[in-house]
Design a protein around this motif. Structure first.
Motif, PDB file in Angstrom:
ATOM      1  N   SER A 140       7.321   4.904   8.536  1.00  0.00           N
ATOM      2  CA  SER A 140       6.296   5.641   9.274  1.00  0.00           C
ATOM      3  C   SER A 140       6.873   6.448  10.435  1.00  0.00           C
ATOM      4  O   SER A 140       6.213   7.346  10.957  1.00  0.00           O
ATOM      5  N   ASN A 166       3.701  -5.549   3.939  1.00  0.00           N
ATOM      6  CA  ASN A 166       4.400  -4.383   4.467  1.00  0.00           C
ATOM      7  C   ASN A 166       5.889  -4.408   4.161  1.00  0.00           C
ATOM      8  O   ASN A 166       6.567  -3.387   4.299  1.00  0.00           O
ATOM      9  N   THR A 208      -5.039   1.790   4.926  1.00  0.00           N
ATOM     10  CA  THR A 208      -4.339   2.257   6.126  1.00  0.00           C
ATOM     11  C   THR A 208      -5.141   3.195   7.012  1.00  0.00           C
ATOM     12  O   THR A 208      -4.688   3.549   8.100  1.00  0.00           O
ATOM     13  N   ASP A 209      -6.311   3.631   6.542  1.00  0.00           N
ATOM     14  CA  ASP A 209      -7.124   4.637   7.233  1.00  0.00           C
ATOM     15  C   ASP A 209      -6.429   5.994   7.290  1.00  0.00           C
ATOM     16  O   ASP A 209      -6.810   6.866   8.075  1.00  0.00           O
ATOM     17  N   LYS A 210      -5.390   6.173   6.467  1.00  0.00           N
ATOM     18  CA  LYS A 210      -4.684   7.451   6.394  1.00  0.00           C
ATOM     19  C   LYS A 210      -4.534   7.855   4.940  1.00  0.00           C
ATOM     20  O   LYS A 210      -4.282   7.021   4.074  1.00  0.00           O
ATOM     21  N   GLY A 234       0.825  -1.203   0.000  1.00  0.00           N
ATOM     22  CA  GLY A 234       0.000   0.000   0.000  1.00  0.00           C
ATOM     23  C   GLY A 234       0.855   1.248   0.000  1.00  0.00           C
ATOM     24  O   GLY A 234       0.784   2.069   0.915  1.00  0.00           O
ATOM     25  N   ASN A 235       1.664   1.387  -1.050  1.00  0.00           N
ATOM     26  CA  ASN A 235       2.629   2.481  -1.131  1.00  0.00           C
ATOM     27  C   ASN A 235       2.594   3.067  -2.527  1.00  0.00           C
ATOM     28  O   ASN A 235       2.353   2.355  -3.513  1.00  0.00           O
ATOM     29  N   ILE A 266      -4.789   3.782  -0.814  1.00  0.00           N
ATOM     30  CA  ILE A 266      -3.942   3.844   0.376  1.00  0.00           C
ATOM     31  C   ILE A 266      -4.796   4.108   1.614  1.00  0.00           C
ATOM     32  O   ILE A 266      -4.614   3.476   2.663  1.00  0.00           O
ATOM     33  N   GLU A 267      -5.743   5.032   1.486  1.00  0.00           N
ATOM     34  CA  GLU A 267      -6.623   5.344   2.618  1.00  0.00           C
ATOM     35  C   GLU A 267      -7.471   4.139   3.011  1.00  0.00           C
ATOM     36  O   GLU A 267      -7.670   3.865   4.203  1.00  0.00           O
TER      37      GLU A 267
END
Length: 371
Positions: free
Chosen positions: A202, A96, A299-301, A64-65, A295-296
């Motif tokens: 992160s 990850n 990751t919820d971000k 997720g990048n 991505i959101e």
């Protein structure tokens, strides 16, 4: 001694249970392939493949990048769904770190994965050239050295702490090799003239803000985030170190047995990947939104809009695997003591990709000396 190619012999991937007891090491310090071990050759006749007949499931891995944007966009914008035949399905697994994706491929849990160069080298060496092929390129660029504003010359790095994402990963190797070329010493424990300090992506911004580190060899989107939001300045874009300004950041690997047994599915996926690259090139703003949406969702971000725009501008999305840079990365890792010598000849299987490119009237790509 001249290599004598062996006939195709698929690597028998282990069960998930067996693999769980033998996880790959995160640092790619690998045994070299023995002189009697030769890479497996592909026996796929790309010209005879009709991807419209593809049926079955492709188990796809990705991160997720933003460096995996073709996967993010291909999934989020529906490009893969629109391109693949209706009988071909994609199941996804998000990773990850590269070693986890390699372990999953060894365990027969995935068939294809977007991944960085060093984990692919790691998997090739661990399996003695029998587990995977590099199927296509995906992403180039997007990495380099950012520093505190008071670091203006190379010598200013002496005595400073420099963050990399992970010991032995692609950026860590690049940093250590460049520092060695500048006359600095480093070691795996943060000693030497420059303290190379592996810190998760992160956590890098916080370490930079509180002056735990004064520099970072970062990769997108952390590279642009540090520049735009944390007061860093660009000291060196890694493109400056590679001929033509391009180097592999992400490419696509495929399990050798899947490549040999399911060529229609492999070609269908390659065509989907090429369609995702087309979408990004033709619709850059929509592609950035799709990547950020994905991505959101994972990751919820959500990345700041300015950061993802800057990251996209610093990346090149391409099907060319930029094979010469993979060989260069391997040589750099060997020179800094993070990798034992391994022969990468045969790691690329570009026949299916090149057939798809010819079908589109586009130039073929090359594996160079690694063909």
């Amino acid at each position: 001694m001249n290599a004598i190619p062996l006939p195709p012999k698929p690597f028998k991937r282990r069960s998930v249970i067996a693999a769980a007891g033998a996880a790959l090491a995160a640092v790619p310090v690998l045994a070299a392939c023995g002189e009697d071990e030769q890479p497996v050759e592909s026996d796929v006749d790309a010209a005879a493949i009709d991807s419209s007949k593809a049926s079955g499931t492709i188990r796809l891995g990705y991160f997720g990048n933003v460096t995996h944007a073709p996967a993010l966009v291909g999934l989020e914008a529906g490009v893969f769904a629109d391109t693949l035949p209706a009988a071909a399905k994609i199941e996804t697994t998000v990773f990850n770190a590269g070693p986890s994706a390699i372990e999953a491929l060894f365990a027969d849990a995935i068939d294809i994965s977007y991944i960085g160069p060093n984990p692919a080298i790691n998997g090739w060496a661990q399996s003695e050239g029998a587990a995977l092929f590099i199927l296509a390129g995906s992403t180039s660029g997007g990495a380099g050295l950012v520093v505190k504003p008071d670091i203006t010359e190379v010598e200013d790095l002496r005595g400073k702490a420099l963050a990399t994402p992970q010991l032995g990963n692609t950026q860590d190797v690049a940093a250590r090799y460049w520092l060695k070329d500048q006359g600095f010493t480093t070691d795996e424990n943060g000693g030497g003239d420059v303290a190379v300090t592996p810190i998760e992506n992160s956590e890098v911004a916080a370490a930079f803000d509180d002056d735990t580190v004064q520099a970072a060899w970062a990769v997108e989107p952390r590279y642009s985030d540090l520049l735009l939001k944390h007061g860093a300045v660009e000291f060196l874009n890694e493109r400056e170190l590679w001929e033509g300004g391009e180097f592999v950041t992400t490419h696509i690997i495929v399990a050798q047995n899947f490549y040999q047994e399911q060529p229609e599915l492999v070609k269908a996926f390659v065509e989907g990947h090429l369609a995702a690259l087309d979408y990004i090139a033709a619709n850059p703003e929509e592609a950035q939104t799709a990547a950020n949406d994905h991505i959101e969702a994972l990751t919820d971000k959500r990345l700041d809009d300015a950061v993802i725009a800057a990251a996209f501008a610093n990346l090149t999305f391409t099907a060319d695997p930029i094979a010469d840079s993979l060989q260069g990365s391997k040589e750099h890792a060997v020179e800094v003591g993070l990798l034992e010598e391994v022969d990468l000849k045969g790691i690329y299987a570009l026949d299916i990709l090149n057939e798809a490119l010819r079908d589109r009237g586009e130039d073929e790509v090359s594996a160079g000396e690694l063909a």
